[in-house]
Write a protein that holds these residues in place. Structure first.
Motif, PDB file in Angstrom:
ATOM      1  N   LYS A 139     -39.171  -3.431   0.563  1.00 35.24           N
ATOM      2  CA  LYS A 139     -39.993  -4.481   1.166  1.00 35.24           C
ATOM      3  C   LYS A 139     -41.212  -3.877   1.852  1.00 35.24           C
ATOM      4  N   GLY A 140     -42.393  -4.380   1.462  1.00 36.64           N
ATOM      5  CA  GLY A 140     -43.633  -3.892   2.047  1.00 36.64           C
ATOM      6  C   GLY A 140     -44.162  -2.616   1.427  1.00 36.64           C
ATOM      7  N   LYS A 141     -43.430  -2.040   0.490  1.00 32.93           N
ATOM      8  CA  LYS A 141     -43.844  -0.794  -0.145  1.00 32.93           C
ATOM      9  C   LYS A 141     -44.680  -1.074  -1.398  1.00 32.93           C
ATOM     10  N   THR A 142     -45.315  -0.035  -1.908  1.00 28.53           N
ATOM     11  CA  THR A 142     -46.136  -0.126  -3.116  1.00 28.53           C
ATOM     12  C   THR A 142     -45.395   0.529  -4.272  1.00 28.53           C
ATOM     13  N   LEU A 164     -36.762  -9.660  -3.534  1.00 25.32           N
ATOM     14  CA  LEU A 164     -37.985  -8.951  -3.173  1.00 25.32           C
ATOM     15  C   LEU A 164     -39.236  -9.525  -3.817  1.00 25.32           C
ATOM     16  N   GLU A 165     -39.115 -10.667  -4.468  1.00 23.67           N
ATOM     17  CA  GLU A 165     -40.278 -11.257  -5.123  1.00 23.67           C
ATOM     18  C   GLU A 165     -41.364 -11.575  -4.094  1.00 23.67           C
ATOM     19  N   GLY A 166     -42.584 -11.084  -4.364  1.00 27.64           N
ATOM     20  CA  GLY A 166     -43.693 -11.304  -3.458  1.00 27.64           C
ATOM     21  C   GLY A 166     -43.685 -10.436  -2.219  1.00 27.64           C
ATOM     22  N   GLN A 167     -42.681  -9.576  -2.076  1.00 29.76           N
ATOM     23  CA  GLN A 167     -42.573  -8.740  -0.882  1.00 29.76           C
ATOM     24  C   GLN A 167     -42.814  -7.261  -1.177  1.00 29.76           C
ATOM     25  N   VAL A 168     -43.154  -6.966  -2.428  1.00 30.78           N
ATOM     26  CA  VAL A 168     -43.452  -5.598  -2.841  1.00 30.78           C
ATOM     27  C   VAL A 168     -44.854  -5.587  -3.434  1.00 30.78           C
ATOM     28  N   LYS A 169     -45.667  -4.633  -3.054  1.00 25.30           N
ATOM     29  CA  LYS A 169     -47.015  -4.499  -3.603  1.00 25.30           C
ATOM     30  C   LYS A 169     -46.937  -3.885  -4.995  1.00 25.30           C
TER      31      LYS A 169
END
Length: 318
Positions: A139-142, A164-169
Motif C-alpha cells: 500500500k502506497g508503494k510503487t 490493493l486496487e487503487g492503493q498501489v502506484k
C-alpha cells in the motif's frame, strides 16, 4: 511365459526398427513470439530432438502470436503438429467457450498432450529496503507490473483480490526497464511472470537485495491458479522456499501424429531434459510432479512411454 516374452521383445524391436526406417521424421513446433523465453525453449527442444534421435526427428520451430492461435491451428494443421498452450485453453476450445465461442471445431477433440514444459510463474519482487514483507505492505508503494502481458494482467488482478486496487502506484513503464528502475530507486518492486528462475529476477537478486513475496494458501485459492514452490537458493539471498502461483504450459499434438513418433518425442524429451537443464536452468523445474497439470487425454504414443517409466497418471489422462 518365455514365448510371450520373446514375442513382446520382437514386437518392440520391430516397432523401433520401423521408426528408425522413417529417417528425418518432420515435426512442426508452434511456440511463442521470437522474443520470449518459450521460443528459446522450443529451439532447445528442437536441438535436443535432433541430438537425442541421431537426426531421426527434425523439429522446425515456428513463431506464434500466442496460445490461442496455437490451439486454433490444431484444427487445420496436418501431420506432426506440436504446439504449446495452457491446458485450460484446450478445455475451452473443446467446449467452445470464452475466446472460442462461435469458433468451435470437432477437431479440437483430437488434441492430445505430450509433455509438460516450464510453467508461467508469478514473481512479486521487492527491494529489501522498501519495507515490504507481504502484499498488505505494498500500500502506497510503487510497483511496476508492465502492460499487455500475462504477468501484467495477473499482477493487476492480484492487487484487486488482495484489497490493493487503487492503493498501489503503477508506473507506465515497460517491464524491460524493471531492474534498472529498481536499482535507481524509481520503483519499490516489480511483477513478472515467466519460467523460473527468471532472468530479470536473477539480475535483480544478484545486483541488489530483493525479496520475492510468497502467497499464503488463502491467497492462492483466491487467484484460482496452480500452486508452485520455487526452492530455496534459486535466487541470490533466497533462504526459504517461495510459494507462488503459476499457469501450467504443456506441449500438445493431435491424433494425426502416429504413436511411434509421439513415443519418441516424449521419450527423447525426458531423456534430454537434464542436458537442457545444464544450458538453461528453467528445465530443472520440470519433473514428474508437473504431470498432474495435464488435465486432458495424453497421446497414446506418449502414454506408452509414461506407462513404461511408471509415471503418475490419472484416469482422465489415459
Amino acid at each position: 511365459m518365455k514365448l510371450f516374452t520373446s514375442l513382446a521383445l520382437a514386437a518392440s524391436v520391430m516397432a523401433a526398427t520401423a521408426f528408425a526406417g522413417h529417417a528425418e521424421t518432420r515435426v512442426t513446433y508452434k511456440s511463442a513470439s521470437s522474443s520470449s523465453s518459450y521460443f528459446q525453449m522450443a529451439v532447445q527442444i528442437a536441438e535436443a530432438m535432433k541430438a537425442g534421435t541421431n537426426g531421426d526427428i527434425i523439429v522446425t520451430v515456428e513463431e506464434s502470436q500466442g496460445s490461442v492461435q496455437n490451439v486454433m491451428e490444431a484444427a487445420v494443421r496436418p501431420g506432426n503438429y506440436v504446439f504449446t498452450t495452457p491446458p485450460a485453453l484446450v478445455a475451452l476450445a473443446q467446449g467452445g467457450k470464452a475466446m472460442f465461442d462461435g469458433k468451435g471445431n470437432p477437431k479440437f477433440d483430437d488434441i492430445r498432450a505430450l509433455f509438460p514444459i516450464p510453467s508461467l510463474t508469478m514473481h512479486f519482487v521487492v527491494r529489501d529496503d522498501a519495507g515490504i514483507a507481504n502484499f498488505a505492505d505494498m500500500k502506497g508503494k510503487t510497483i511496476l507490473i508492465g502492460k499487455g502481458s500475462f504477468g501484467a494482467t495477473e499482477g493487476e488482478k492480484y492487487l484487486g483480490l488482495f484489497g490493493l486496487e487503487g492503493q498501489v502506484k503503477l508506473p507506465d513503464v515497460e517491464l524491460s526497464n524493471a531492474v534498472a528502475a529498481l536499482k535507481n530507486g524509481q520503483i519499490d518492486g516489480f511483477v513478472t511472470a515467466g519460467s523460473w528462475p527468471a532472468p530479470n529476477v536473477i539480475e535483480a537478486a544478484a545486483s541488489l537485495g530483493v525479496t520475492v513475496l510468497s502467497l499464503d494458501d488463502e491467497q492462492i485459492a483466491a487467484t484460482k491458479r496452480t500452486r508452485l514452490v520455487i526452492p530455496a537458493g534459486t535466487y541470490a539471498g533466497q533462504d526459504a522456499d517461495i510459494v507462488t502461483t503459476s499457469l501450467p504450459v504443456v506441449a500438445y499434438t493431435t491424433t494425426n501424429m502416429d504413436d511411434d513418433t509421439a513415443y519418441e518425442l516424449t521419450k527423447t524429451y525426458w531423456q534430454e531434459k537434464a542436458r537442457m537443464g545444464d544450458d538453461a536452468a528453467w528445465w530443472n523445474g520440470v519433473d514428474k510432479g508437473l504431470m498432474e497439470n495435464i488435465t486432458g487425454a495424453i497421446h497414446p504414443g506418449a502414454l506408452r512411454y509414461y506407462t513404461e517409466m511408471d509415471f503418475p497418471l490419472t484416469d482422465a489422462q489415459k
